[in-house]
Write a protein that holds these residues in place. Structure first.
Motif, PDB file in Angstrom:
ATOM      1  N   THR A 137      30.945  54.283  30.600  1.00  0.00           N
ATOM      2  CA  THR A 137      31.089  52.029  30.502  1.00  0.00           C
ATOM      3  C   THR A 137      31.272  52.013  31.957  1.00  0.00           C
ATOM      4  OG1 THR A 137      32.041  52.455  28.110  1.00  0.00           O
ATOM      5  CG2 THR A 137      32.004  50.392  28.997  1.00  0.00           C
ATOM      6  N   PRO A 138      29.709  51.466  32.450  1.00  0.00           N
ATOM      7  CA  PRO A 138      29.874  50.543  33.295  1.00  0.00           C
ATOM      8  C   PRO A 138      30.549  49.583  33.359  1.00  0.00           C
ATOM      9  CG  PRO A 138      27.647  51.384  32.680  1.00  0.00           C
ATOM     10  CD  PRO A 138      28.589  51.261  31.654  1.00  0.00           C
ATOM     11  N   GLY A 139      31.087  48.543  34.442  1.00  0.00           N
ATOM     12  CA  GLY A 139      31.773  47.643  34.591  1.00  0.00           C
ATOM     13  C   GLY A 139      32.839  47.734  34.079  1.00  0.00           C
ATOM     14  N   VAL A 140      33.257  48.560  34.007  1.00  0.00           N
ATOM     15  CA  VAL A 140      34.757  49.302  32.673  1.00  0.00           C
ATOM     16  C   VAL A 140      35.950  48.451  34.464  1.00  0.00           C
ATOM     17  CG1 VAL A 140      35.989  50.808  33.083  1.00  0.00           C
ATOM     18  CG2 VAL A 140      36.806  49.457  30.925  1.00  0.00           C
ATOM     19  N   LEU A 141      35.910  49.249  35.574  1.00  0.00           N
ATOM     20  CA  LEU A 141      36.743  49.331  36.230  1.00  0.00           C
ATOM     21  C   LEU A 141      36.616  48.404  36.948  1.00  0.00           C
ATOM     22  CD1 LEU A 141      36.672  52.904  38.023  1.00  0.00           C
ATOM     23  CD2 LEU A 141      37.721  52.034  36.267  1.00  0.00           C
ATOM     24  N   PRO A 142      37.816  47.187  36.923  1.00  0.00           N
ATOM     25  CA  PRO A 142      37.745  46.600  37.972  1.00  0.00           C
ATOM     26  C   PRO A 142      38.024  46.036  39.592  1.00  0.00           C
ATOM     27  CG  PRO A 142      40.869  46.611  37.258  1.00  0.00           C
ATOM     28  CD  PRO A 142      39.436  47.858  36.489  1.00  0.00           C
ATOM     29  N   SER A 143      37.660  44.677  40.285  1.00  0.00           N
ATOM     30  CA  SER A 143      37.869  45.323  42.077  1.00  0.00           C
ATOM     31  C   SER A 143      38.978  44.116  41.890  1.00  0.00           C
ATOM     32  CB  SER A 143      36.391  44.806  42.322  1.00  0.00           C
ATOM     33  OG  SER A 143      36.446  42.711  41.769  1.00  0.00           O
ATOM     34  N   HIS A 144      39.628  43.721  43.519  1.00  0.00           N
ATOM     35  CA  HIS A 144      40.924  43.173  43.626  1.00  0.00           C
ATOM     36  C   HIS A 144      39.898  41.848  43.241  1.00  0.00           C
ATOM     37  CE1 HIS A 144      37.438  42.730  46.758  1.00  0.00           C
ATOM     38  NE2 HIS A 144      38.572  41.728  47.366  1.00  0.00           N
ATOM     39  N   ARG A 145      38.967  41.768  43.748  1.00  0.00           N
ATOM     40  CA  ARG A 145      38.773  40.335  42.810  1.00  0.00           C
ATOM     41  C   ARG A 145      39.381  39.867  41.673  1.00  0.00           C
ATOM     42  NH1 ARG A 145      33.978  41.404  45.373  1.00  0.00           N
ATOM     43  NH2 ARG A 145      33.387  41.307  47.163  1.00  0.00           N
ATOM     44  N   ASP A 146      39.666  40.574  40.588  1.00  0.00           N
ATOM     45  CA  ASP A 146      39.988  40.511  39.228  1.00  0.00           C
ATOM     46  C   ASP A 146      41.607  39.826  39.232  1.00  0.00           C
ATOM     47  OD1 ASP A 146      37.549  40.787  36.983  1.00  0.00           O
ATOM     48  OD2 ASP A 146      37.685  42.741  39.123  1.00  0.00           O
ATOM     49  N   LEU A 147      42.044  40.304  40.785  1.00  0.00           N
ATOM     50  CA  LEU A 147      44.071  39.568  40.538  1.00  0.00           C
ATOM     51  C   LEU A 147      42.921  38.255  40.730  1.00  0.00           C
ATOM     52  CD1 LEU A 147      45.027  42.309  42.615  1.00  0.00           C
ATOM     53  CD2 LEU A 147      45.516  42.142  40.535  1.00  0.00           C
ATOM     54  N   LEU A 148      43.123  37.501  41.240  1.00  0.00           N
ATOM     55  CA  LEU A 148      42.521  36.304  41.645  1.00  0.00           C
ATOM     56  C   LEU A 148      41.827  35.324  40.341  1.00  0.00           C
ATOM     57  CD1 LEU A 148      41.399  36.129  45.672  1.00  0.00           C
ATOM     58  CD2 LEU A 148      43.400  36.252  44.755  1.00  0.00           C
ATOM     59  N   LEU A 155      50.390  30.033  40.068  1.00  0.00           N
ATOM     60  CA  LEU A 155      49.475  30.890  39.079  1.00  0.00           C
ATOM     61  C   LEU A 155      49.251  32.246  39.238  1.00  0.00           C
ATOM     62  CD1 LEU A 155      47.104  28.290  36.488  1.00  0.00           C
ATOM     63  CD2 LEU A 155      49.858  28.399  37.058  1.00  0.00           C
ATOM     64  N   VAL A 156      48.398  32.269  40.024  1.00  0.00           N
ATOM     65  CA  VAL A 156      48.111  33.794  40.600  1.00  0.00           C
ATOM     66  C   VAL A 156      49.286  34.615  40.731  1.00  0.00           C
ATOM     67  CG1 VAL A 156      46.887  34.918  41.915  1.00  0.00           C
ATOM     68  CG2 VAL A 156      45.841  33.215  40.919  1.00  0.00           C
ATOM     69  N   LEU A 157      50.132  33.685  42.264  1.00  0.00           N
ATOM     70  CA  LEU A 157      51.136  34.329  42.163  1.00  0.00           C
ATOM     71  C   LEU A 157      52.369  34.909  41.461  1.00  0.00           C
ATOM     72  CD1 LEU A 157      51.789  32.896  45.898  1.00  0.00           C
ATOM     73  CD2 LEU A 157      51.182  35.241  44.988  1.00  0.00           C
ATOM     74  N   ALA A 158      52.618  33.561  40.785  1.00  0.00           N
ATOM     75  CA  ALA A 158      53.243  33.475  39.612  1.00  0.00           C
ATOM     76  C   ALA A 158      52.936  34.660  38.912  1.00  0.00           C
ATOM     77  CB  ALA A 158      54.264  32.385  39.228  1.00  0.00           C
ATOM     78  N   GLY A 159      52.239  34.937  38.473  1.00  0.00           N
ATOM     79  CA  GLY A 159      51.665  35.625  36.981  1.00  0.00           C
ATOM     80  C   GLY A 159      51.476  37.043  37.268  1.00  0.00           C
ATOM     81  N   ASN A 160      50.509  37.118  38.305  1.00  0.00           N
ATOM     82  CA  ASN A 160      50.680  38.521  39.058  1.00  0.00           C
ATOM     83  C   ASN A 160      51.752  38.865  39.194  1.00  0.00           C
ATOM     84  OD1 ASN A 160      47.954  37.865  39.256  1.00  0.00           O
ATOM     85  ND2 ASN A 160      47.696  38.551  40.892  1.00  0.00           N
TER      86      ASN A 160
END
Length: 421
Positions: A137-148, A155-160
């Motif tokens: 499945t192409p694109g199923v693996l995320p990149s580090h940008r998905d953390l933002l 929200l990013v800090l608290a949620g992650n």
């Protein structure tokens, strides 16, 4: 601890577990996690004492069976010092309180299914399905940008952080529950590994279990991370791209996978460290490796001494020496990264956050700054608390000993070397 021990005494031992380990036996208490290696004749003495024989009776039987004179009374006094003796002639022997286990009402029968074969098969099946899905499945693996996943840093800090610590809790519960399945209490807590704040589970009592059980407990946490990541892959493959479910699964996948490489930093006593120690046949790879490293550094400084690894069997000695090299290089590299990257980065963030908290600024920016300060400042505050909780008592004792004079320092060092685990 002073306890009257005579030849006619009979001792009541705490519940002890044992297993053979080469020419020796590993013996100890599961409830406290304290274990020692003893020769086979000492294990035989323990069996006789545990069966109700007096010290003299045990001495006579061992002399008749082995043809050797054994100081059984001295051995019993050593057992008292180790906390293995509950009573002597019916008189209770005082000892340190047993730490309370986490989830004390949880019994082995409640979680024994976790170490059954079907669970292992299910873990392999989910992992295999995720691996095939990721390949096809192409694109199923995320990149580090998905953390933002939000423009708001708060929200990013608290949620992650919430997701990451939830996965950490599942990881540690896996250690705890698989150990409990083998009758080992286990205790969850916080600790430090160099500059890292870590959750940790004390499952020292598993040391008396068979190797397959020990390895299962050591690897259970990493297995949970792999399963969580695998489920996230399958969810992403089924969800429409860009939807909240897809984006949430990407975050979970990354935060489940990112801690796994850290487990291979064996110089910090990670899960893989305990596997390595077990496979190498070492009894305390970290302590023995640290002792050898200190000896090597003293020798380099032309301060001769006795190589502590010479007392170990040849196979264990080789493992300890290689591990000592990993310990020195890894610790130096980790501290260098902390000094040049982690600490400056954290300080810069906290300075920026402090600037963002000035009155009159945008309320959203002030909220982001407050959350940033709380997450990073709070993490380092908890790290300091955990570090002091582990090392503070020893540092205070050394400071008092130095003030008392050289003789007191020597005595304190001797007590630490014989009393440590």
């Amino acid at each position: 601890m002073s306890v009257e021990v005579a030849g006619s005494c009979r001792v009541l031992l705490h519940e002890l577990r044992s297993r053979p380990d080469g020419d020796d036996w590993i013996v100890g208490r599961v409830d406290t996690g304290d274990f020692v290696a003893v020769p086979e004749i000492a294990a035989a003495a323990l069996r006789l004492l545990g069966a109700g024989h007096s010290i003299d009776e045990t001495h006579r039987r061992l002399r008749a069976e082995r043809g050797r004179e054994i100081d059984v009374a001295g051995f019993v006094r050593d057992l008292v010092g180790l906390g293995f003796v509950a009573a002597v002639d019916g008189r209770p022997v005082p000892g340190a309180p047993v730490p309370a286990p986490t989830l004390p009402r949880l019994r082995p029968r409640h979680v024994r299914w976790l170490v059954a074969r079907p669970v292992a098969v299910a873990v392999l099946a989910v992992t295999g399905a995720a691996a095939v899905t990721a390949l096809l499945t192409p694109g199923v693996l995320p990149s580090h940008r998905d953390l933002l996943w939000s423009p708001h840093a708060s929200l990013v800090l608290a949620g992650n952080a919430a997701v990451a610590w939830s996965i950490v809790l599942l990881h540690e519960l896996a250690h705890l529950l698989t150990a409990r399945a083998h009758g080992v209490p286990g205790r969850l807590g916080l600790g430090t590994r160099l500059q890292f704040l870590v959750a940790q589970t004390d499952v020292s009592g598993i040391w008396a279990a068979p190797r397959s059980a020990r390895l299962t407990v050591y690897l259970a946490g990493m297995a949970v991370n792999v399963v969580v990541a695998s489920v996230a892959v399958l969810v992403r493959a089924a969800a429409a791209p860009g939807t909240p479910v897809d984006r949430a699964a990407a975050v979970v996948l990354l935060l489940a996978v990112l801690p796994l490489p850290v487990q291979f930093l064996v110089f910090m006593r990670t899960d893989v460290y305990f596997v390595l120690q077990d496979v190498a046949g070492a009894r305390n790879l970290y302590a023995d490796g640290a002792a050898y490293a200190r000896w090597w550094l003293r020798r380099a400084a032309r301060r001769p001494g006795v190589d502590p690894s010479l007392a170990l069997p040849a196979r264990e000695r080789r493992a300890v020496r290689w591990y000592a090299l990993l310990l020195v290089v890894g610790t130096a590299a980790c501290l260098a990264v902390a000094a040049t990257v982690t600490v400056p980065f954290t300080l810069a963030l906290l300075v920026d956050a402090a600037g963002g908290l000035r009155p009159g600024g945008d309320p959203v920016d002030r909220f982001d700054a407050a959350v940033t300060a709380a997450v990073f400042g709070g993490s380092w505050a908890v790290w300091g608390w955990a570090w002091w909780r582990r090392h503070g008592r020893r540092l205070r004792a050394r400071r008092r000993a130095r003030r008392a004079g050289p003789q007191a320092v020597a005595g304190m060092a001797g007590h630490e070397s014989t009393g440590g685990r």
